[in-house]
Design a protein around this motif. Structure first.
Motif, PDB file in Angstrom:
ATOM      1  N   PHE A  28       0.955  -1.273  -0.060  1.00  0.00           N
ATOM      2  CA  PHE A  28      -0.032   0.003   0.032  1.00  0.00           C
ATOM      3  C   PHE A  28       0.844   1.263   0.101  1.00  0.00           C
ATOM      4  CE2 PHE A  28       0.432  -1.843   4.058  1.00  0.00           C
ATOM      5  CZ  PHE A  28       0.919  -1.109   5.058  1.00  0.00           C
ATOM      6  N   HIS A  29       0.355   2.503  -0.337  1.00  0.00           N
ATOM      7  CA  HIS A  29       1.075   3.729  -0.368  1.00  0.00           C
ATOM      8  C   HIS A  29       1.448   3.970   1.089  1.00  0.00           C
ATOM      9  CE1 HIS A  29       0.782   4.105  -4.778  1.00  0.00           C
ATOM     10  NE2 HIS A  29      -0.501   3.723  -4.831  1.00  0.00           N
ATOM     11  N   ASP A  30       2.532   4.719   1.231  1.00  0.00           N
ATOM     12  CA  ASP A  30       2.983   5.116   2.464  1.00  0.00           C
ATOM     13  C   ASP A  30       2.121   6.513   2.891  1.00  0.00           C
ATOM     14  OD1 ASP A  30       5.771   4.982   4.476  1.00  0.00           O
ATOM     15  OD2 ASP A  30       4.305   6.702   4.466  1.00  0.00           O
ATOM     16  N   LEU A  31       1.721   6.593   4.037  1.00  0.00           N
ATOM     17  CA  LEU A  31       0.903   7.682   4.411  1.00  0.00           C
ATOM     18  C   LEU A  31       1.428   9.192   4.375  1.00  0.00           C
ATOM     19  CD1 LEU A  31      -1.891   7.954   5.690  1.00  0.00           C
ATOM     20  CD2 LEU A  31      -0.860   8.053   7.966  1.00  0.00           C
ATOM     21  N   ILE A  86      14.737  -1.462   4.363  1.00  0.00           N
ATOM     22  CA  ILE A  86      14.131  -2.047   5.513  1.00  0.00           C
ATOM     23  C   ILE A  86      14.776  -1.711   6.731  1.00  0.00           C
ATOM     24  CG2 ILE A  86      13.529  -3.936   6.812  1.00  0.00           C
ATOM     25  CD1 ILE A  86      13.880  -5.818   4.225  1.00  0.00           C
ATOM     26  N   ASN A  87      14.117  -0.294   7.550  1.00  0.00           N
ATOM     27  CA  ASN A  87      14.647   0.059   8.558  1.00  0.00           C
ATOM     28  C   ASN A  87      14.513  -0.960   9.846  1.00  0.00           C
ATOM     29  OD1 ASN A  87      15.311   2.559   7.417  1.00  0.00           O
ATOM     30  ND2 ASN A  87      13.220   3.242   7.564  1.00  0.00           N
ATOM     31  N   CYS A  88      15.470  -1.279  10.725  1.00  0.00           N
ATOM     32  CA  CYS A  88      15.709  -2.137  11.816  1.00  0.00           C
ATOM     33  C   CYS A  88      16.083  -1.402  13.030  1.00  0.00           C
ATOM     34  CB  CYS A  88      16.518  -3.356  11.258  1.00  0.00           C
ATOM     35  SG  CYS A  88      16.328  -4.448  12.639  1.00  0.00           S
ATOM     36  N   GLY A  92      18.279   2.137  13.274  1.00  0.00           N
ATOM     37  CA  GLY A  92      17.761   1.988  11.870  1.00  0.00           C
ATOM     38  C   GLY A  92      16.494   2.888  11.341  1.00  0.00           C
ATOM     39  N   GLY A  93      15.938   3.528  12.462  1.00  0.00           N
ATOM     40  CA  GLY A  93      15.090   4.447  12.338  1.00  0.00           C
ATOM     41  C   GLY A  93      13.711   3.726  12.102  1.00  0.00           C
ATOM     42  N   GLN A  94      13.507   2.665  12.559  1.00  0.00           N
ATOM     43  CA  GLN A  94      12.193   2.075  12.465  1.00  0.00           C
ATOM     44  C   GLN A  94      11.126   2.642  13.476  1.00  0.00           C
ATOM     45  OE1 GLN A  94      12.472  -2.328  12.990  1.00  0.00           O
ATOM     46  NE2 GLN A  94      10.289  -2.789  12.596  1.00  0.00           N
ATOM     47  N   SER A  95       9.993   2.734  13.065  1.00  0.00           N
ATOM     48  CA  SER A  95       8.991   3.439  13.865  1.00  0.00           C
ATOM     49  C   SER A  95       7.765   2.583  13.976  1.00  0.00           C
ATOM     50  CB  SER A  95       8.493   4.879  13.249  1.00  0.00           C
ATOM     51  OG  SER A  95       7.845   4.674  12.067  1.00  0.00           O
ATOM     52  N   VAL A  96       7.477   1.696  13.111  1.00  0.00           N
ATOM     53  CA  VAL A  96       6.422   0.798  13.092  1.00  0.00           C
ATOM     54  C   VAL A  96       7.084  -0.699  13.253  1.00  0.00           C
ATOM     55  CG1 VAL A  96       4.414  -0.178  12.007  1.00  0.00           C
ATOM     56  CG2 VAL A  96       4.779   2.144  11.573  1.00  0.00           C
ATOM     57  N   TYR A  97       6.696  -1.238  14.201  1.00  0.00           N
ATOM     58  CA  TYR A  97       7.456  -2.578  14.806  1.00  0.00           C
ATOM     59  C   TYR A  97       6.572  -4.066  13.969  1.00  0.00           C
ATOM     60  CZ  TYR A  97      11.255  -0.382  16.826  1.00  0.00           C
ATOM     61  OH  TYR A  97      12.401   0.235  16.957  1.00  0.00           O
ATOM     62  N   LEU A  99       7.496  -5.669  10.347  1.00  0.00           N
ATOM     63  CA  LEU A  99       8.599  -5.590   9.185  1.00  0.00           C
ATOM     64  C   LEU A  99       8.014  -5.080   7.999  1.00  0.00           C
ATOM     65  CD1 LEU A  99      11.190  -6.667   8.051  1.00  0.00           C
ATOM     66  CD2 LEU A  99      10.142  -8.895   7.528  1.00  0.00           C
ATOM     67  N   HIS A 100       8.638  -4.267   7.399  1.00  0.00           N
ATOM     68  CA  HIS A 100       8.073  -3.561   6.122  1.00  0.00           C
ATOM     69  C   HIS A 100       9.216  -3.246   5.054  1.00  0.00           C
ATOM     70  CE1 HIS A 100       8.221  -0.552   9.173  1.00  0.00           C
ATOM     71  NE2 HIS A 100       8.569   0.339   8.014  1.00  0.00           N
ATOM     72  N   VAL A 101       8.921  -3.454   3.960  1.00  0.00           N
ATOM     73  CA  VAL A 101       9.968  -2.853   3.010  1.00  0.00           C
ATOM     74  C   VAL A 101       9.437  -1.715   2.324  1.00  0.00           C
ATOM     75  CG1 VAL A 101      11.014  -3.479   0.674  1.00  0.00           C
ATOM     76  CG2 VAL A 101      10.514  -5.496   2.363  1.00  0.00           C
ATOM     77  N   HIS A 102      10.169  -0.556   2.328  1.00  0.00           N
ATOM     78  CA  HIS A 102       9.900   0.520   1.739  1.00  0.00           C
ATOM     79  C   HIS A 102      10.337   0.515   0.454  1.00  0.00           C
ATOM     80  CE1 HIS A 102       9.397   3.329   5.278  1.00  0.00           C
ATOM     81  NE2 HIS A 102      10.083   2.480   5.821  1.00  0.00           N
ATOM     82  N   VAL A 103       9.598   0.937  -0.658  1.00  0.00           N
ATOM     83  CA  VAL A 103      10.076   0.977  -2.008  1.00  0.00           C
ATOM     84  C   VAL A 103       9.865   2.689  -2.277  1.00  0.00           C
ATOM     85  CG1 VAL A 103       9.794   0.481  -4.671  1.00  0.00           C
ATOM     86  CG2 VAL A 103       9.313  -1.281  -2.611  1.00  0.00           C
TER      87      VAL A 103
HETATM   88  P1  5GP Z   1       9.724   2.894   9.290  1.00  0.00           P
HETATM   89  O1  5GP Z   1      10.055   4.265   9.960  1.00  0.00           O
HETATM   90  O2  5GP Z   1       9.078   1.946  10.620  1.00  0.00           O
HETATM   91  O3  5GP Z   1      10.781   2.428   8.437  1.00  0.00           O
HETATM   92  O4  5GP Z   1       8.415   3.181   8.447  1.00  0.00           O
HETATM   93  C1  5GP Z   1       6.872   3.180   8.917  1.00  0.00           C
HETATM   94  C2  5GP Z   1       6.479   3.983   7.674  1.00  0.00           C
HETATM   95  O5  5GP Z   1       4.956   3.724   7.789  1.00  0.00           O
HETATM   96  C3  5GP Z   1       6.445   5.433   7.761  1.00  0.00           C
HETATM   97  O6  5GP Z   1       7.072   6.014   6.384  1.00  0.00           O
HETATM   98  C4  5GP Z   1       5.088   5.900   7.759  1.00  0.00           C
HETATM   99  O7  5GP Z   1       4.762   7.185   7.179  1.00  0.00           O
HETATM  100  C5  5GP Z   1       4.190   4.923   7.544  1.00  0.00           C
HETATM  101  N1  5GP Z   1       2.910   4.894   8.115  1.00  0.00           N
HETATM  102  C6  5GP Z   1       2.907   4.826   9.569  1.00  0.00           C
HETATM  103  N2  5GP Z   1       1.486   4.595   9.890  1.00  0.00           N
HETATM  104  C7  5GP Z   1       0.756   4.263   8.579  1.00  0.00           C
HETATM  105  C8  5GP Z   1      -0.679   4.162   8.386  1.00  0.00           C
HETATM  106  O8  5GP Z   1      -1.486   4.025   9.050  1.00  0.00           O
HETATM  107  N3  5GP Z   1      -0.667   3.989   7.099  1.00  0.00           N
HETATM  108  C9  5GP Z   1       0.215   4.081   6.003  1.00  0.00           C
HETATM  109  N4  5GP Z   1      -0.139   3.744   4.812  1.00  0.00           N
HETATM  110  N5  5GP Z   1       1.410   4.323   6.404  1.00  0.00           N
HETATM  111  C10 5GP Z   1       1.687   4.613   7.611  1.00  0.00           C
END
Ligand code: 5GP
Ligand code: ZN
Length: 114
Positions: A28-31, A86-88, A92-97, A99-103
Motif C-alpha cells: 500500500f502507499h505510505d501515508l 528495511i529500517n531495523c 535504523g529509524g524503525q517506527s512501526v514494529y 516488518l516492512h519494505v519501503h520502495v
Molecule cells: P519505518 O520508519 O518504521 O521504517 O516506516 C514506517 C512507515 O509507515 C513510515 O514511512 C510511515 O509514514 C508509514 N505509516 C505509519 N502509519 C501508517 C498508516 O497508518 N498507513 C500508512 N499507509 N502508512 C503508515
C-alpha cells in the motif's frame, strides 16, 4: 497482534488502498511519502523486525523483494531506478514494529542516507 497498525491494515480492520495482495503479503502507499512513489510491503504474518525474522520466514522475505520489484515495474519507475529499504530497530529509524519494505522511486535519491 491487535495493537499493530500494519496487522490492522493487512486484516482490513483499517481501510487502506491495497496495491497488491497475495497469500503472504500486502502492499500500500505510505501515508507520509518521502518520494513521488513510496510503497510499503508487509508480510501478513506479524514479524516485528528484520532482526526477529527466522529461517521459517525465508520464503516470505523472498516474496517481499520480488513483489517490490514487480510493483516498481507496474507503477512505471523501475527502469529509472528506485530504492528498497528495511529500517531495523532504533538506530535504523524503525517506527512501526511490523516488518516492512519501503520502495522509493520517482526521483533521484541521495546516498548515503542521513
Ligand atoms: P519505518 O520508519 O518504521 O521504517 O516506516 C514506517 C512507515 O509507515 C513510515 O514511512 C510511515 O509514514 C508509514 N505509516 C505509519 N502509519 C501508517 C498508516 O497508518 N498507513 C500508512 N499507509 N502508512 C503508515
Ligand atoms: Zn503486525
Amino acid at each position: 497482534m491487535n495493537d499493530c497498525i500494519f496487522c490492522s491494515i493487512a486484516n482490513r480492520q483499517i481501510p487502506a488502498e491495497l496495491i497488491v495482495e497475495t497469500d503472504t503479503l500486502v502492499a500500500f502507499h505510505d501515508l507520509n511519502p518521502q518520494a513521488p512513489q513510496h510503497v510499503l510491503l508487509i508480510p501478513k504474518k506479524h514479524i516485528a523486525t528484520l532482526d526477529g525474522a527466522g529461517d521459517e520466514d525465508r520464503a516470505v522475505l523472498g516474496d517481499l523483494l520480488l513483489a517490490a520489484a514487480e510493483i516498481a515495474r507496474r507503477l512505471g519507475f523501475a527502469e529509472a531506478g528506485y530504492r528498497t529499504v528495511i529500517n531495523c530497530n532504533q538506530n535504523g529509524g524503525q517506527s512501526v514494529y511490523h516488518l516492512h519494505v519501503h520502495v522509493l522511486g520517482g526521483r533521484a535519491l541521495e546516498w548515503p542516507p542521513g
